[in-house]
Design a protein around this motif. Structure first.
Motif, PDB file in Angstrom:
ATOM      1  N   GLU A 222       7.074  14.256   3.989  1.00 21.57           N
ATOM      2  CA  GLU A 222       5.696  14.591   3.619  1.00 21.57           C
ATOM      3  C   GLU A 222       5.275  14.010   2.278  1.00 21.57           C
ATOM      4  N   PHE A 223       6.034  13.066   1.749  1.00 22.94           N
ATOM      5  CA  PHE A 223       5.767  12.550   0.413  1.00 22.94           C
ATOM      6  C   PHE A 223       5.125  11.158   0.462  1.00 22.94           C
ATOM      7  N   SER A 224       4.627  10.716  -0.679  1.00 23.08           N
ATOM      8  CA  SER A 224       4.015   9.390  -0.781  1.00 23.08           C
ATOM      9  C   SER A 224       5.105   8.316  -0.765  1.00 23.08           C
ATOM     10  N   HIS A 225       4.810   7.210  -0.066  1.00 14.58           N
ATOM     11  CA  HIS A 225       5.753   6.100  -0.024  1.00 14.58           C
ATOM     12  C   HIS A 225       5.005   4.784  -0.143  1.00 14.58           C
TER      13      HIS A 225
ATOM     14  N   VAL B  75      10.718  -6.860   3.597  1.00 15.11           N
ATOM     15  CA  VAL B  75       9.997  -5.600   3.643  1.00 15.11           C
ATOM     16  C   VAL B  75      10.655  -4.636   2.663  1.00 15.11           C
ATOM     17  N   LEU B  76       9.850  -4.076   1.773  1.00 19.00           N
ATOM     18  CA  LEU B  76      10.337  -3.104   0.797  1.00 19.00           C
ATOM     19  C   LEU B  76       9.720  -1.745   1.098  1.00 19.00           C
ATOM     20  N   ILE B  77      10.501  -0.691   0.935  1.00 14.81           N
ATOM     21  CA  ILE B  77       9.998   0.672   0.985  1.00 14.81           C
ATOM     22  C   ILE B  77      10.362   1.336  -0.333  1.00 14.81           C
ATOM     23  N   ASP B  78       9.371   1.767  -1.073  1.00 17.30           N
ATOM     24  CA  ASP B  78       9.581   2.333  -2.409  1.00 17.30           C
ATOM     25  C   ASP B  78      10.351   1.356  -3.303  1.00 17.30           C
ATOM     26  N   ASN B  79       9.980   0.072  -3.183  1.00 14.26           N
ATOM     27  CA  ASN B  79      10.550  -1.016  -3.979  1.00 14.26           C
ATOM     28  C   ASN B  79      12.032  -1.267  -3.719  1.00 14.26           C
TER      29      ASN B  79
ATOM     30  N   PHE C  71       0.850  -1.200   0.000  1.00 15.59           N
ATOM     31  CA  PHE C  71       0.000   0.000   0.000  1.00 15.59           C
ATOM     32  C   PHE C  71       0.879   1.242   0.000  1.00 15.59           C
ATOM     33  N   SER C  72       0.293   2.351  -0.404  1.00 15.12           N
ATOM     34  CA  SER C  72       1.002   3.625  -0.371  1.00 15.12           C
ATOM     35  C   SER C  72       0.281   4.578   0.560  1.00 15.12           C
ATOM     36  N   VAL C  73       1.054   5.414   1.246  1.00 12.46           N
ATOM     37  CA  VAL C  73       0.514   6.348   2.223  1.00 12.46           C
ATOM     38  C   VAL C  73       1.336   7.638   2.176  1.00 12.46           C
TER      39      VAL C  73
END
Length: 246
Positions: A193-196, A210-214, A121-123
């Motif tokens: 403050e950006f989408s991740h 676990v991946l963050i921004d791929n 998901f993105s937040v």
């Protein structure tokens, strides 16, 4: 499974998905859940997908908890900044210092035995926050959306959590035999403050990533990084030093 949400945090999972905006009141408005995807491989079956791209129709899919009378309200928005206003819309917290609770149900139950399992998901946190999060929870079948609260039992909790300068981490929690097991490794979340994009992959060989921004943020063995199994050696509470020992 059920997907749900409560105070500035995201929760998701027939298991139900939950977008949860936290267990503590938050000093902010702008937390936006932009998309959610739950997939079980081998054949990449998609059990839940939400893009919030059909206007106000999302309100028919997401049920607000009635456990409390003063929950905050979500609104559909792309936020203050975006790449494409229509494609970048999500549900956004709209009131300060409020608890939020909304959930959506999968179309069918599933099991991931022998298969890879993915939650993604993105937040976006549009404001610098003191305390809040953006995690998802997967709930067991039989979960009642209207009764959702912070203490509702879940199967998986995954996503970022921020509380003061000392807590900026990604939660990966599994419920096993009635206990919530926290990951023993530290995974730092994004605090801008950006989408991740957050991704949890649980593989059939009992490994995870676990991946963050791929990009890989942490990976390893389920057995080593959670206390699923009892320790091989434990202290004997009845053991005493012999009286004739110096």
């Amino acid at each position: 499974c059920i997907l749900s949400a409560k105070r500035a945090r995201n929760l998701y999972s027939k298991h139900r998905p939950l977008f949860k905006h936290g267990n503590r009141p938050v000093k902010m408005k702008s937390v936006i859940l932009l998309s959610l995807l739950v997939v079980v491989a081998v054949n990449a079956t998609v059990y839940f997908e939400e893009k919030f791209d059909d206007g106000d129709a999302w309100e028919s899919r997401w049920i607000t908890s009635t456990k409390k009378s003063d929950y905050g309200k979500f609104k559909l928005s792309a936020g203050k900044f975006y790449g494409d206003e229509d494609k970048d819309k999500g549900i956004q917290t709209s009131q300060d210092a409020k608890f939020y609770a909304v959930s959506s149900q999968f179309k069918e139950s599933f099991a991931n035995e022998g298969k890879d399992f993915v939650v993604q998901f993105s937040v976006k946190h549009e404001q610098i926050i003191d305390c809040g999060g953006g995690y998802v929870k997967l709930f067991p079948s039989g979960f009642e959306s209207e009764e959702m609260e912070g203490e509702s039992a879940y199967n998986i909790m995954f996503g970022p959590d921020i509380c003061g300068p000392g807590t900026k981490k990604v939660h990966v929690i599994f419920n096993y035999k009635g206990k919530n097991l926290l990951i023993k490794k530290d995974i730092r979340c994004k605090d801008d403050e950006f989408s991740h994009l957050y991704t949890l992959i649980v593989s059939s060989d009992n490994t995870y990533e676990v991946l963050i921004d791929n990009e890989s943020a942490q990976k390893g063995s389920l057995e080593e990084d959670w206390d699923f199994l009892a320790p091989k050696v434990i202290n004997d509470p009845d053991a005493k030093k012999p009286e004739d020992w110096d």
